[in-house]
Scaffold this motif. Structure first.
Motif, PDB file in Angstrom:
ATOM      1  N   LEU A 100       0.834  -1.206   0.000  1.00  0.00           N
ATOM      2  CA  LEU A 100       0.000   0.000   0.000  1.00  0.00           C
ATOM      3  C   LEU A 100       0.865   1.251   0.000  1.00  0.00           C
ATOM      4  N   HIS A 101       1.906   1.241   0.814  1.00  0.00           N
ATOM      5  CA  HIS A 101       2.802   2.389   0.876  1.00  0.00           C
ATOM      6  C   HIS A 101       3.626   2.526  -0.406  1.00  0.00           C
ATOM      7  N   ASP A 102       4.105   1.396  -0.935  1.00  0.00           N
ATOM      8  CA  ASP A 102       4.916   1.418  -2.165  1.00  0.00           C
ATOM      9  C   ASP A 102       4.161   2.031  -3.331  1.00  0.00           C
ATOM     10  N   ASP A 103       2.881   1.667  -3.455  1.00  0.00           N
ATOM     11  CA  ASP A 103       2.104   2.162  -4.590  1.00  0.00           C
ATOM     12  C   ASP A 103       1.914   3.674  -4.526  1.00  0.00           C
ATOM     13  N   VAL A 104       1.882   4.206  -3.317  1.00  0.00           N
ATOM     14  CA  VAL A 104       1.814   5.662  -3.167  1.00  0.00           C
ATOM     15  C   VAL A 104       3.151   6.285  -3.567  1.00  0.00           C
ATOM     16  N   VAL A 105       4.236   5.719  -3.039  1.00  0.00           N
ATOM     17  CA  VAL A 105       5.575   6.248  -3.332  1.00  0.00           C
ATOM     18  C   VAL A 105       5.871   6.203  -4.829  1.00  0.00           C
ATOM     19  N   ASP A 106       5.516   5.063  -5.454  1.00  0.00           N
ATOM     20  CA  ASP A 106       5.820   4.872  -6.877  1.00  0.00           C
ATOM     21  C   ASP A 106       4.760   5.476  -7.804  1.00  0.00           C
ATOM     22  N   GLU A 107       3.692   6.007  -7.215  1.00  0.00           N
ATOM     23  CA  GLU A 107       2.568   6.535  -8.002  1.00  0.00           C
ATOM     24  C   GLU A 107       2.044   5.479  -8.966  1.00  0.00           C
ATOM     25  N   SER A 108       1.966   4.239  -8.463  1.00  0.00           N
ATOM     26  CA  SER A 108       1.526   3.117  -9.305  1.00  0.00           C
ATOM     27  C   SER A 108       0.024   3.178  -9.552  1.00  0.00           C
TER      28      SER A 108
END
Length: 332
Positions: free
Chosen positions: A91-99
């Motif tokens: 969940l956090h990664d997708d925010v950081v990566d703007e996925s």
């Protein structure tokens, strides 16, 4: 070839062997992701957890515990803990990566918003600590708390290394050990600890998870430059996000002046043009970095298998050995 396209699927064999335990884990996940006061929490969590993931990390915990003869209840708690930690990081990664896509579906941050993804990820981290405390094992708490910190550290290191052409192979390995291998190794390790195994066995389980996680991530990075993955990413996502993965790090190290200028423009400065991905793939091929990286991935898979030599023969052990081969079968 994707994970699901391989002729044999050891993760499915593991899932069958561990079916009752996995069912209990799924029940616990659904119960613990509930929220009396914030219905968005189970909505966001369910979108990701029930999106068809293979539950590989919790399966490693269940497999290690079963292989080590554990017959208590807490392997279920630990497997659910591992899945919650993993889901929180996604969940956090997708925010950081703007996925915009994960596992072939729109990401939670796209369907809801970044705030919801971050806060629900925080909630799942808190839930994971509640679960691990219930085991009553300080050693288990220590292992999973350290793994959680290492994962966050790996993500921050990747953030600072992104687009930096000075990124070395050592830094890349630290990133991979953090963001991927740390949870693989902790998932295996706690299965042995909860089963009361000796230090030699627990270390072997850790080493297997560490090497398997590194092989897994290297393969994922390779597939980003050739082949469609079943997990919903498109070829070239890492290039577009200017991530310095191993094939690129090696191509940059071997670059002549013109090639170096290309990497400076496309990765360091982020001025990407049409045809750049194809050009980048051509440079990886020219310098043989895809092949050398593939050999490294196979080497890590072999190390994972060798780590289990100290473990007595067991049907689960055979499946874990096959799993290591299977992870790299996608690129062989």
């Amino acid at each position: 070839m994707s994970l699901d396209a391989a002729a044999t699927k050891p993760h499915e064999q593991l899932a069958t062997a561990l079916a009752d335990d996995l069912s209990a884990v799924n029940d616990m996940i659904r119960a613990r992701m509930a929220s009396e006061h914030a219905p968005r929490i189970p909505e966001v969590t369910a979108h990701l957890i029930e999106a068809g993931g293979k539950r590989l990390r919790p399966m490693l915990t269940l497999a290690a515990a079963r292989m080590c003869g554990y017959d208590g209840p807490y392997h279920v708690h630990l497997a659910a803990t591992v899945e919650f930690i993993h889901t929180a990081t996604l969940l956090h990664d997708d925010v950081v990566d703007e996925s915009k896509q994960r596992r072939g579906r729109p990401t939670a941050n796209l369907l809801w918003d970044n705030t919801s993804s971050v806060l629900v990820g925080d909630y799942l981290f808190a839930r994971s600590f509640q679960l691990m405390v219930e085991t009553g094992s300080m050693r288990v708490l220590d292992i999973l708390a350290n793994a959680s910190a290492t994962i966050a550290e790996g993500e921050v290191l990747q953030l600072t290394a992104a687009a930096d052409l000075a990124t070395t192979e050592d830094i890349y390995l630290k990133v991979v050990r953090g963001k991927t291998a740390a949870l693989f190794s902790a998932a295996m390790e706690v299965g042995g600890v909860i089963a009361g195994q000796d230090d030699t066995t627990v270390q072997a389980l850790f080493d297997y998870g560490d090497a398997l996680g590194i092989a897994f991530q290297i393969v994922d990075d390779l597939l980003d430059y050739g082949g469609t993955k079943a997990i919903g990413k498109n070829t070239g996502d890492d290039f577009r996000e200017r991530k310095l993965t191993l094939p690129v790090i090696r191509a940059v190290a071997a670059a002549d002046a013109d090639e170096r200028a290309f990497w400076e423009r496309a990765i360091a400065k982020g001025r990407q043009e049409e045809g750049d991905l194809e050009h980048a793939m051509g440079l990886l091929s020219k310098h043989g970095t895809m092949e050398s990286t593939r050999i490294d991935a196979i080497g890590w898979a072999d190390k994972a298998k060798t780590s289990l030599d100290v473990i007595p023969d067991h049907p689960i052990k055979a499946m874990l050995v096959d799993l290591a081969d299977y992870v790299v079968a996608r690129i062989t």
